[in-house]
Design a protein around this motif. Structure first.
Motif, PDB file in Angstrom:
ATOM      1  N   TRP A  49       0.836  -1.206   0.000  1.00 60.77           N
ATOM      2  CA  TRP A  49       0.000   0.000   0.000  1.00 60.77           C
ATOM      3  C   TRP A  49       0.869   1.254   0.000  1.00 60.77           C
ATOM      4  O   TRP A  49       0.579   2.224  -0.715  1.00 60.77           O
ATOM      5  CB  TRP A  49      -0.921   0.007   1.223  1.00 60.77           C
ATOM      6  N   CYS A  52       2.155   2.075  -3.529  1.00 62.86           N
ATOM      7  CA  CYS A  52       1.140   2.733  -4.369  1.00 62.86           C
ATOM      8  C   CYS A  52       0.866   4.152  -3.888  1.00 62.86           C
ATOM      9  O   CYS A  52       0.710   5.083  -4.699  1.00 62.86           O
ATOM     10  CB  CYS A  52      -0.150   1.910  -4.363  1.00 62.86           C
ATOM     11  N   THR A  87      -6.163   8.935  -7.874  1.00 61.89           N
ATOM     12  CA  THR A  87      -6.287   7.616  -7.244  1.00 61.89           C
ATOM     13  C   THR A  87      -6.237   7.698  -5.727  1.00 61.89           C
ATOM     14  O   THR A  87      -6.390   6.676  -5.045  1.00 61.89           O
ATOM     15  CB  THR A  87      -5.170   6.664  -7.714  1.00 61.89           C
ATOM     16  N   LEU A  91      -6.915   4.920  -2.569  1.00 62.61           N
ATOM     17  CA  LEU A  91      -5.916   4.598  -1.561  1.00 62.61           C
ATOM     18  C   LEU A  91      -6.430   4.882  -0.152  1.00 62.61           C
ATOM     19  O   LEU A  91      -6.074   4.181   0.796  1.00 62.61           O
ATOM     20  CB  LEU A  91      -4.635   5.397  -1.826  1.00 62.61           C
ATOM     21  N   TRP A 363      -4.580  -1.000  -8.305  1.00 61.59           N
ATOM     22  CA  TRP A 363      -4.323   0.441  -8.339  1.00 61.59           C
ATOM     23  C   TRP A 363      -4.019   0.897  -9.759  1.00 61.59           C
ATOM     24  O   TRP A 363      -4.542   1.918 -10.221  1.00 61.59           O
ATOM     25  CB  TRP A 363      -3.146   0.801  -7.424  1.00 61.59           C
ATOM     26  N   TYR A 366      -7.055   1.119 -11.977  1.00 60.36           N
ATOM     27  CA  TYR A 366      -7.837   2.324 -11.698  1.00 60.36           C
ATOM     28  C   TYR A 366      -7.121   3.563 -12.256  1.00 60.36           C
ATOM     29  O   TYR A 366      -7.766   4.473 -12.801  1.00 60.36           O
ATOM     30  CB  TYR A 366      -8.055   2.476 -10.193  1.00 60.36           C
ATOM     31  N   TYR A 367      -5.793   3.586 -12.146  1.00 55.57           N
ATOM     32  CA  TYR A 367      -5.019   4.699 -12.701  1.00 55.57           C
ATOM     33  C   TYR A 367      -5.225   4.804 -14.209  1.00 55.57           C
ATOM     34  O   TYR A 367      -5.401   5.902 -14.749  1.00 55.57           O
ATOM     35  CB  TYR A 367      -3.537   4.499 -12.374  1.00 55.57           C
TER      36      TYR A 367
END
Length: 407
Positions: A49, A52, A87, A91, A363, A366-367
């Protein structure tokens, strides 16, 4: 202005599907591992995490820098930076498992350890579950507010061409830079240094920001150099622009490496037993070899390569250097987190191989969704003329060199 979805629909779709598939499979394996070994799950999850998060928050900091300083480089890279900053809500949602698994990660969240440790008892007024959660909520509130304003006003600027939005982004960037600096300092204490309560570092906040700058700008360069030779970027991007982007990447690499070395040097000079705890395990065995490899591949190799104009002025070589920096940042995050949980045999950290694939895949998917929908270039950015000027300068130089050859 066309978007990446229109310019490169095949690549965007392929990237999204691959990232989503890898993310789903990796997350499924991670969840199964979490059921079998919750402690290892939360440790692996925290490192993945943070990796990212560094990309997203670093991209927003670079975006803030651009709104404060301007330049052709930011005009061309702005959409990639905005896409990464968008994003942050994902997160924030992904942070919930970390908040739920405090007792598996941090000594202050375990009453049995606090009861028998005087240092933890002295820190308890600040390091306790409720206050830790409250601070995290404040950090994310600040970051999300900054990202929301910058992206909303950017969209409005595209739509209306009103110069007010540019001035507004400049104004909020000044405040945003201060908020990011302060919040990242405290976040680094809460999320990283709290793993080892005995260790203290006043440079952990700038170091976390440095990680973000390298990670966020590295991903931006990877995406940018992949498409910079296609229209409409191909008509604007030239060797001078790529050279500037490479110089900025080198600056971030130097800054991060300096901060890391400075932290180590101060700890070494102080020679205090409580601080040696942090570096003791991180300079021995596998972690010691990893530290040496990071010194070579995160600083020496990128620094030497980025000194070369031939490397910076070609998209493929610049992309390779950026990719190397991004991979080494992933390893650095694991070097920070995993040694705090001893012993560190393969059986105690195999999930750390899976977590970056699971979280990173979701991630990145989604980016891709965010960045593909944005116009590739800002429609009313006043710094467009600087990018065009650099391109014309490249063309004039090329024509002059060709004329010399014919003479």
């Amino acid at each position: 202005m066309a978007s990446l979805a229109e310019i490169a629909p095949t690549e965007m779709r392929r990237w999204f599907l691959i990232a989503l598939a890898v993310g789903i499979v990796g997350t499924a394996v991670l969840i199964v591992g979490g059921i079998l070994d919750p402690a290892q799950f939360f440790r692996a999850y925290l490192a993945a995490w943070l990796f990212c998060f560094n990309i997203a928050i670093g991209s927003m900091i670079v975006l803030i820098m651009y709104h404060l300083t301007g330049g052709a480089w930011g005009y061309l890279a702005r959409r990639m930076l905005e896409g990464a900053s968008q994003t942050l809500p994902l997160l924030a949602l992904g942070f919930v498992p970390i908040a739920a698994g405090l007792r598996y990660l941090y000594p202050f969240a375990r009453p049995d350890l606090v009861a028998g440790n005087k240092l933890l008892q002295e820190q308890h007024g600040y390091m306790n579950d409720q206050f830790w959660w409250s601070r995290a909520a404040m950090y994310f509130a600040a970051w999300l507010a900054i990202a929301l304003l910058l992206n909303r006003w950017s969209t409005a600027e595209d739509r209306t061409a009103d110069s007010w939005f540019g001035r507004a982004m400049n104004g909020v960037s000044g405040l945003g830079g201060v908020l990011c600096g302060v919040s990242l300092h405290f976040a680094s204490i809460d999320w990283i240094l709290a793993l080892e309560p005995e260790y203290h570092s006043t440079i952990s906040g700038p170091l976390l920001a440095g990680q973000g700058l390298v990670s966020g700008f590295a991903l931006t360069l990877i995406i940018f150099t992949t498409f910079c030779e296609r229209a409409p970027l191909g008509a604007i991007v030239g060797p001078k622009t790529l050279n500037d982007l490479g110089n900025l990447m080198m600056t971030f690499v130097i800054l991060f490496s300096y901060l890391l070395w400075f932290e180590f040097m101060l700890t070494w000079i102080a020679n205090m037993q409580v601080d040696i705890v942090w570096y003791g395990v991180r300079t021995q065995g596998f972690w010691g070899w990893l530290l040496v490899s990071m010194a070579v591949l995160q600083f020496i190799v990128p620094f030497v390569l980025l000194l070369q104009r031939t490397v910076k002025r070609h998209p493929r070589t610049l992309r390779a250097v950026a990719g190397l920096c991004l991979v080494m940042q992933l390893l650095f995050v694991h070097w920070q987190i995993l040694p705090s949980f001893r012993p560190t045999t393969f059986g105690t950290w195999w999930m750390s191989l899976v977590a970056p694939l699971g979280l990173g895949g979701l991630w990145f998917a989604y980016y891709v969704l965010r960045v593909r929908s944005l116009p590739l270039l800002p429609l009313a950015d006043p710094h467009e003329f600087e990018a065009v000027h650099l391109r014309k300068s490249d063309e004039h130089e090329a024509a002059w060199e060709e004329s010399l050859v014919h003479e």
